[in-house]
Each structure stands twice: as C-alpha cells, then as structure tokens.
Design a protein around this motif. Structure first.
Motif, PDB file in Angstrom:
ATOM      1  N   MET A 170      30.811  86.309  55.452  1.00 51.72           N
ATOM      2  CA  MET A 170      31.605  85.238  54.847  1.00 51.72           C
ATOM      3  C   MET A 170      30.977  84.715  53.552  1.00 51.72           C
ATOM      4  O   MET A 170      31.684  84.360  52.619  1.00 51.72           O
ATOM      5  N   LYS A 175      32.903  84.512  50.045  1.00 45.71           N
ATOM      6  CA  LYS A 175      33.095  83.223  49.374  1.00 45.71           C
ATOM      7  C   LYS A 175      32.502  83.234  47.967  1.00 45.71           C
ATOM      8  O   LYS A 175      33.070  82.672  47.032  1.00 45.71           O
ATOM      9  N   GLU A 176      31.354  83.897  47.816  1.00 44.97           N
ATOM     10  CA  GLU A 176      30.631  83.865  46.543  1.00 44.97           C
ATOM     11  C   GLU A 176      31.137  84.887  45.529  1.00 44.97           C
ATOM     12  O   GLU A 176      31.183  84.605  44.325  1.00 44.97           O
ATOM     13  N   VAL A 188      40.775  87.191  49.092  1.00 44.81           N
ATOM     14  CA  VAL A 188      40.469  87.458  50.492  1.00 44.81           C
ATOM     15  C   VAL A 188      41.776  87.736  51.213  1.00 44.81           C
ATOM     16  O   VAL A 188      42.752  86.990  51.054  1.00 44.81           O
ATOM     17  N   PRO A 194      39.309  82.912  47.804  1.00 41.53           N
ATOM     18  CA  PRO A 194      38.414  82.543  48.898  1.00 41.53           C
ATOM     19  C   PRO A 194      38.457  81.067  49.251  1.00 41.53           C
ATOM     20  O   PRO A 194      38.390  80.702  50.422  1.00 41.53           O
ATOM     21  N   GLU A 195      38.579  80.209  48.235  1.00 38.82           N
ATOM     22  CA  GLU A 195      38.576  78.770  48.511  1.00 38.82           C
ATOM     23  C   GLU A 195      39.790  78.350  49.335  1.00 38.82           C
ATOM     24  O   GLU A 195      39.770  77.316  50.008  1.00 38.82           O
ATOM     25  N   LEU A 231      39.298  80.976  53.121  1.00 39.79           N
ATOM     26  CA  LEU A 231      38.087  80.710  53.892  1.00 39.79           C
ATOM     27  C   LEU A 231      37.851  79.230  54.154  1.00 39.79           C
ATOM     28  O   LEU A 231      37.313  78.853  55.196  1.00 39.79           O
ATOM     29  N   VAL A 232      38.237  78.392  53.213  1.00 38.35           N
ATOM     30  CA  VAL A 232      37.952  76.961  53.324  1.00 38.35           C
ATOM     31  C   VAL A 232      39.136  76.195  53.912  1.00 38.35           C
ATOM     32  O   VAL A 232      38.957  75.270  54.705  1.00 38.35           O
TER      33      VAL A 232
END
Length: 260
Positions: free
Chosen positions: A216, A220-221, A226, A240-241, A244-245
């Motif tokens: 992950m 994210k980085e 994603v 990703p933000e 994933l978030v």
C-alpha cells in the motif's frame, strides 16, 4: 521522435476483456486505459484476476473475448474484417519483446551468471551484438545496485538481489511497458524495500508501469492510479488519494481496512 498523435495513443487499452479457464470465468469484462508514462497499481484479493489480466497484456494467456491493445496494436492478434485472428508465434514474440515483465518468482536461468541472464534476451531475441548487450547490462546492473554481482549465479544471491536482476533483465530489452506481478510477494520482509526502491526509481524515469501488489505504501507514494479488482471485475478506480484514503465502494473499503 514521438509525434503528437503517437503521444495521444494510450499505452494499454482493454475493452470488455473476458477470460475463462474451462467453466471458471476469471475475468468478467475488464475495461481499462493506461496512459503513456502512467504508473498503475492493481489491487485485490487473491484469485480476483489481477495476475491473469497482466498475463493477457503480453499474451502469455489468451483472451476468451474482448479487445486488448498495447500502444495501438494487438499483441497476439491481428484484426481482419472486424474479427481477431491469432498471430504466429514469431510475430507474437516480436510484439512481446516491447513489454517487460517481472514475476513473483524471479525466473532467472540458474546455470547462467547475472550478466548472462541480463543479455540472454537482447542477444537471442533482438540479435544484438554481445558487446552492445553487455555494455547495457553493466549500466542496468549498476542502476539496480548489483554492479559487484555480475559474475555471481542466482543461487548465490538473496531473493531481493535476484528480483533486482530480473528487473534489469526486463529493462535490457528497452521495453515501452513494464509489468510487475507481485514482485515482492516471495521476498522476506527485510528484502522488500530494496526492490521497491528500484521500482520507485524506475517510475521516476517516465516508463509506463502496471504493478500488481499488496504494498500500500508503494501504491500511495508512486502510483498515478489505483484499480481495485474483485471477482473478475473493476470495482473501483481512481487516484491513490481517492481509492486508498477515501474508497467509495464497500468491497474496496473492506479490502483496504484489512490490508492496512
């Protein structure tokens, strides 16, 4: 030189891609577009179809139905009167040579040393001169931090080192697209970071990458996008933000909460 029109062609386009193994339908209509220079990570539980989709891109598996193009061309097919016909193996190999792939299990030739593993495909497939292939191999091995292991054999290397050789080997073909199929899943935890560092460096060069992973932090980085796949379908996709978030779909939320 890349023309404006060439730059606008996506690197990968999947349209309603289905794949069945016998009576088991693994992919149930995948639609995805990967732009040139994009880093896309594919997430999902085991058996969701991520690795199968990756193998379809370079024609290691054949589609049951749908369309799948890399840089505007079908990898394993040609279209005649609206229907796809499979290419001969030589033509498939030629198109596949533009796609690098790194597997879970390094797949190095055990009887060849590090340099020989890296130059095997450029010499054997692209018919490059050994001196040219070797010079590139040495540059790539320095890039992945293995310039002091050129004459070592795979059995003499750690898992992380073997995977870095596998990345150098894939890059030796000068691919336009890199595929990574859970490249750290077979590694001991303390070796994961050295492989991810090489992949982060590679992503910074602008090469297009599709990465199947459960890492992950990397997603994210490093990822531009994603994609969460479950049950053979794309459940959710985005930056990703978002995925994933702040995932929107309950299946994505459940998976992310368990993994994190």
């Amino acid at each position: 030189m890349t023309t404006v029109n060439e730059a606008k062609v996506p690197m990968v386009v999947a349209e309603n891609v289905h794949k069945s193994f016998g009576h088991i339908e693994v992919l149930k209509g995948i639609d995805l577009t990967v732009s040139k220079g994009e880093v896309m990570t594919l997430l999902g539980p085991s058996g969701s179809g991520k690795s199968t989709f990756l193998r379809l891109i370079n024609h290691l598996e054949t589609m049951t139905s749908g369309r799948l193009a890399v840089d505007g061309k079908y990898v394993g097919y040609k279209e005649i009167n609206g229907r796809l016909h499979e290419l001969r193996e030589r033509e498939v190999a030629e198109r596949r040579s533009e796609i690098g792939m790194v597997f879970q299990r390094f797949n190095l030739f055990p009887h060849m040393n590090v340099v020989e593993n890296v130059i095997e495909a450029p010499v054997g497939v692209k018919r490059e001169k050994r001196t040219v292939a070797r010079d590139r191999a040495m540059t790539l091995l320095e890039r992945v931090g293995l310039q002091d292991k050129t004459h070592a054999y795979p059995a003499q290397l750690s898992g992380g080192q073997q995977q870095r050789v596998a990345i150098a080997r894939a890059l030796a073909m000068e691919p336009k697209l890199m595929l990574f199929d859970e490249p750290t899943s077979a590694l001991d935890p303390e070796l994961v970071g050295e492989v991810l560092d090489v992949m982060k460096d590679l992503a910074s060069t602008g090469i297009t990458m599709i990465v199947v992973t459960h890492e992950m932090g990397f997603a994210k980085e490093v990822a531009d996008s994603v994609v969460f796949i479950d049950g053979g379908v794309v459940v959710e996709a985005g930056p990703p933000e978002q995925v994933l978030v702040n995932p929107q779909h309950p299946r994505t939320q459940g998976f992310i909460s368990k993994v994190l």
